[in-house]
Scaffold this motif. Structure first.
Motif: not given
Lengths: 363, 523
Positions: B120-121, B123-124
């Motif tokens: 996942e990124s 940020k996520d």
């Protein structure tokens, strides 16, 4: 199935002894391949390198003569390395010692100076080598400068200073403009052990240095300090040992030994000061120190072995036209294998049979 | 404090994780000998045993870090072979190690990201991190760098990192060893909550009271074998300890009527700037320690205990000679060797690399601290017989178990090496002994030997300073306790007048009311 390196519970004493032998074996194997690539008969080449020099008396003496500076320098370096101080500049300390000692020889040339000349030369060379080695040591302790770089850079300064002196102020007026001093007087020359031979007093000094180092490291508190500071710096501080002091001390001792080796070489086998007095003794001694496991007796054996490669290299060049640089290649490969094999002291190889296929299938 | 609900509920459910005949051999040594263990969903299962009993080996096998030599592991009823920790994590097995694997100069979020698979990124991931930490009441600021955080906060990162993988089964290796009592209580609340969500927890701990309070089941290992699986609530701490050790542990006992004499260690307004970028500044530390007395210093790790040890031992010098007074002589400017000559002895927290040179023999390690004041060196030469004698005497007096007469320090188990180190110092008959974490990571038997040795030393008239994070230990052996927080030392309180709550508050940085403190110290 794959190979893993597994840490041993305790360092293996057997491997510590065998590891240099494995390294030598692997080096020889590599050299065989190298000779084959060069189009030389590998067996003849190995014979020229390692067997032929051992079969005549002159070469045997020559091996001892070459081993003398290697062993003396390597003993000093081993003290540094044990204490985690990385003196790479022994070559420079060797040259400065040669220059400083030669100064007395040059100044007393043709005078009726007596037997004090040679001892004074040895002493001054040792002091000069020590002072020269203290430059990187003090820079490290005081300013945190990397002693690896500074000691190495000082090699070139020493080299070029020597060059300047023998081309300028100290040049032999009757030397047909060759960059060299006049031959030293007999009182400024290291005496030979065998009349008409090559072996000189320096080899005895080297043996004494080996014995002294063995006692220092094995029996004295100072030797213990050196070993602890290198092996476990924090424990050493807890023991009350001052790492910086030991950097200074080991650098000074190592510089003194290198300087002593330098003047012995100049006042012994060479007989006068000139450029190129060292075929890289100061650097080859690094290999000697590690091949000898930083152990005085080991260094003595390793020094003789590497001296053999110098002599063998010359013979191979004459007999088989193998370039002399191959000797340096050999020494480099040897250091590489020695350091690689050392990991086997603390680690061992283990084959791991895993059944990864089962893993993927299940669950 | 949460009252643990009794749960007979789970006995009928199939186990989430089960081992059958799990065996791990290292050469001839059998670390795990045919171990059967069953862990059910919604269960907190304690794994008890002395150091070297095989707990770590077992959890490493369950977490896929090592391959068992024989036996099988079943997960949700099906036999599995784990190819590694990432395989274990994929299946829903998480682990929080005793020693954190965090990068000091990275932020919380970056550290967590490094432990995840990166699908996942950032940020996520950060958002999820904030959410998980909020859900479980494990507050964390994702943007702070790890070096700024307390040990408790660092542990939270590890726990949150494990929880972010949504594990069905979580292994915790001695999680409360580094926490204040209040932090430990908070952790129990988190564990209760995880349990309520139906997750299973395997909980390694030495603290038997904690296990009795928190755990539904306890499996006890001894010498690589499973001894028993019991309900800890139906056992006493003593009966659990007996199963762990295989015999009664000798109770540590102080000789009656210990006399205090003159002050032997005095610290006057000791202040010291930190040696390292992330170190703690010592501020106005003062105390007085008399002969025959044991003073304990409590506190969460990283509050200046290491700095205080360095300042007392002389590994770091202070400008003011009078800041440290040993046997009536100003010693603040003296080196560690000078202080040893005055009769002081020191036992640091780190056994390997600080207290001993790991790859050197015990006799050489005896020399390490004995060279100054003991007769081990004559005219610069080492008396090998004298160093070996210290090894032999320490071995005999303190029951140091080792494979040969003079092995390398690193080859000894933690408990045996600690007995050797403490023994080495006590054999010098010190006037002052400064000990840091005397029984950290040491098995119960060795811990009892060491604590008894400290008590005996005080009885003989020495002044003993013990720094420990184990409050039970301090309560057991000390006469007075002071708490270290942010480089300051509280006024020492008589041990019998302190409570865990009081100490816990001090450890968390709240000061006691001045009136109370003055009153207590006057006693």
């Amino acid at each position: 199935m794959h190979l893993v390196l597994e840490k041993r519970a305790e360092r293996s004493g057997t491997i510590a002894l065998v590891s240099p032998l494995i390294a030598i074996g692997l080096t020889l194997l590599t050299m065989v391949i190298l000779f084959a690539i060069l189009g030389k008969n590998p067996l003849l080449a190995l014979d020229a390198y390692f067997i032929a020099p051992l079969t005549d008396g002159y070469s045997l003496q020559e091996i001892a003569v070459k081993a003398t500076p290697l062993v003396m320098i390597a003993i000093g370096l081993s003290l540094c390395y044990l204490a985690n101080a990385w003196n790479i500049g022994a070559e420079g300390q060797f040259l400065i010692g040669a220059v400083a000692g030669s100064w007395i020889a040059v100044k007393t040339q043709g005078t009726d100076a007596g037997a004090w000349v040679l001892p004074a030369m040895l002493l001054l060379a040792a002091v000069a080598g020590a002072l020269y080695a203290l430059i990187p040591a003090i820079c490290k302790v005081r300013f945190g400068a990397s002693e690896i770089l500074t000691s190495l850079m000082l090699v070139y300064i020493a080299d070029l200073s020597l060059d300047y002196l023998v081309r300028g102020p100290w040049r032999d007026p009757h030397g047909f403009n060759f960059p060299t001093t006049a031959e030293f007087d007999p009182v400024a020359t290291v005496p030979l052990l065998i009349e008409g031979g090559r072996l000189h007093l320096g080899s005895i000094i080297a043996l004494l240095v080996v014995a002294a180092a063995a006692i220092l490291l094995g029996r004295t508190i100072k030797g213990f300090e050196i070993r602890v500071v290198g092996a476990a710096p924090r424990a050493a501080r807890f023991g009350g040992f001052n790492a910086n002091q030991l950097v200074i001390l080991t650098f000074a001792v190592s510089g003194a030994l290198a300087g002593l080796a330098g003047i012995i070489e100049v006042a012994g086998p060479v007989g006068h000061l000139q450029p190129g007095i060292s075929p890289g003794y100061g650097f080859t001694a690094i290999i000697v120190a590690f091949l000898g496991r930083l152990n005085p007796v080991g260094i003595l054996i390793a020094g003789l072995f590497l001296a053999l490669t110098f002599i063998g290299g010359e013979q191979a060049q004459i007999a088989m036209k193998i370039p002399l640089d191959v000797t340096k290649v050999f020494q480099g490969i040897l250091l590489f294998y020695v350091l690689a094999c050392d990991s086997l002291i603390l680690y061992r190889f283990r084959l791991v049979f895993s059944n990864r296929q089962v893993t993927r299938g299940a669950g | 404090m949460l009252d643990p609900t009794p749960n007979g509920l789970h006995s009928g459910e199939p186990p989430l994780l089960q081992t059958r005949g799990l065996t791990k051999r290292y050469g001839d040594f059998v670390a795990n000998d045919s171990i059967d263990i069953e862990i059910r969903p919604g269960e907190i299962h304690a794994l008890l045993g002395e150091n070297g009993a095989g707990k770590s080996t077992l959890v490493k096998a369950i977490y896929g870090l090592i391959q068992p030599s024989a036996g099988e592991i079943s997960w949700q009823g099906r036999p599995i072979v784990l190819s590694g920790p990432s395989d274990a994590r994929r299946r829903g097995i998480g682990m929080v190690f005793q020693h954190f694997s965090l990068f000091d100069n990275l932020t919380v979020a970056e550290n967590v990201a490094l432990g995840l698979d990166g699908s996942e990124s950032f940020k996520d991931m950060s958002a999820r991190l904030a959410q998980v930490s909020k859900t479980y009441g494990l507050p964390l600021d994702p943007k702070r760098e790890v070096w700024q955080l307390s040990v408790g906060e660092r542990q939270r990162i590890e726990i949150v990192r494990a929880l972010m993988q949504d594990p069905k089964f979580l292994i915790l290796d001695e999680p409360t060893a580094v926490l204040t009592p209040q932090e430990a209580d908070q952790l129990s609340i988190v564990l209760e909550r995880l349990k309520a969500e139906g997750r299973a927890i395997l909980y390694i701990s030495h603290k038997l009271d904690e296990v009795k309070r928190l755990c539904d089941t306890a499996t006890i290992l001894r010498a690589g074998k499973k001894v028993a699986t019991r309900n800890p609530r139906l056992e006493t701490a003593a009966s659990l300890a007996r199963m762990m050790v295989g015999s009664e542990i000798k109770e540590v006992r102080a000789a009656a009527g210990r006399q205090t004499t003159v002050p032997r260690l005095v610290v006057n307004d000791l202040s010291l700037a930190p040696a390292e970028a992330h170190g703690v500044r010592l501020e106005h530390v003062s105390f007085e320690l008399k002969g025959g007395e044991i003073l304990g210093i409590a506190g969460v790790a990283g509050n200046g205990q290491d700095e205080l040890f360095a300042a007392l031992s002389g590994e770091r010098l202070s400008k003011d000679p009078g800041a440290v007074v040993i046997e009536g002589i100003a010693a603040g400017h003296l080196s560690i060797t000078g202080r040893r000559k005055l009769g002081a002895a020191f036992v640091p927290e780190e056994r390997l690399g600080h207290g001993t040179a790991p790859r050197m023999k015990l006799s050489e390690n005896a020399l390490l601290t004995g060279h100054a004041a003991s007769r081990m060196v004559r005219h610069g030469f080492i008396d090998t017989a004298a160093t070996l004698k210290t090894v032999d005497t320490a071995t005999e007096t303190f029951d140091v178990r080792k494979a040969k007469r003079d092995p390398e320090a690193a080859s000894l188990s933690g408990g045996n090496l600690q007995k050797f180190i403490v023994g080495r110092e006590i054999l010098r008959n010190p006037a002052v002994l400064v000990v840091s974490q005397p029984t950290w990571g040491v098995d119960a038997g060795a811990a009892a030997v060491i604590r008894q040795a400290l008590l005996d030393l005080a009885t003989e008239g020495a002044a003993v300073l013990v720094t420990s994070q184990d409050l039970d230990e301090l309560v057991e052996i000390t006469d007075r306790i002071a708490v270290m927080f942010h480089g300051r030392l509280s006024v020492p309180l008589p041990t019998r007048e302190t409570t865990r709550e009081k100490l816990g508050l001090l450890m968390g940085g709240s000061s006691l009311e001045p009136k109370e403190a003055v009153h207590a110290s006057g006693a």
